[in-house]
Design an enzyme around this catalytic site. Sequence first.
Site, PDB file in Angstrom:
ATOM      1  CG  ASP A  64      -9.739 -53.539 -27.227  1.00  0.00           C
ATOM      2  OD1 ASP A  64      -9.168 -53.822 -26.158  1.00  0.00           O
ATOM      3  OD2 ASP A  64     -10.159 -54.397 -28.018  1.00  0.00           O
ATOM      4  CG  HIS A  72      -6.042 -53.248 -31.551  1.00  0.00           C
ATOM      5  ND1 HIS A  72      -6.317 -52.532 -30.411  1.00  0.00           N
ATOM      6  CD2 HIS A  72      -6.414 -54.526 -31.290  1.00  0.00           C
ATOM      7  CE1 HIS A  72      -6.830 -53.334 -29.497  1.00  0.00           C
ATOM      8  NE2 HIS A  72      -6.906 -54.550 -30.013  1.00  0.00           N
TER       9      HIS A  72
END
Length: 303
Positions: A237, A260
């Site tokens: 990610d 994120h």
Amino acid sequence: MKQRTIKKDIEIVGIGLHKGVPVKMRLEPMPSNSGIIIYRSDVAVTIPLKKEFVVDTKMATVLGKDGVIVSTIEHLLSAIYAYGIDNLRIVLDNDEIPILDGSASGYCMLIEEAGIAEQEESKKAIKIKKEVVVTTEDGKRVSLKPSNRIVYDFEIKFNHPAIGNQKFHFDYSIEDYKESIAKARTFGFLHEVQYLRSIGLALGGSMENAIVLDETKILNPEGLRYDDEFVRHKILDAIGDMALLEYTMIGEYEAVAGSHHLNHLLTKKLYEDKDNYEIIDLEEASSEAKVFELAFAKQLSAE
């Protein structure tokens, strides 16, 4: 070293994680200096891959422009970024990137099937010159700091018997990415999945495309691909989120319980001060170019 794109168009159809509907996606070559762009063919809107277009980071990294969004971009971007692709158009007929099996492995196969083409213009990279850090009051931390290599270090801590405390150090190369990072799947907890579905999200999520855990164990009958698959997926990610830098990074990324959202804040903070970084031309900077030549050596020789 030269910029890179793919040799030919390639198309797949998959399921979107949140809406659970089929999505047709096509990857197309683009000329030098085009960058990575996403085109929503159903509404005729183009969204550049730039940090300014990030509109949400709660459940995934989401880009948006003129009220049009593209969600769950990080797994595809991780593979694109890992292969050093500079110029590409991603064409979608819906608002989510297909989730595939919850990892980046399928995207690696897609890119390799399309083939990689070197272009006429020289490749650029972003070299980290000063440490940049984003922290939270509860101890979460992400940072970028100078290094002559491309490195990702991640640590996670979950109060769950199947996860616990995991750390992984990743020295970047194409081959190691494919073997050590790309196969790691996204994961979620059963109670979270049930809640998300109650509000109309995660409708495409299943044990076919995620590791699912209850309060004590992993529910997937096949088990894990790696003992520490959870932290490896966090690196997957992070690589995807660092694609928002627009250039391949030379430096070290470190995270403790990163996300994120924190990755987005980190990319923004890096660009706030020009003393933090340098955009270098890899045709002119021989020592930095060597980093990329070593990272891509096996993959280039295989083409």
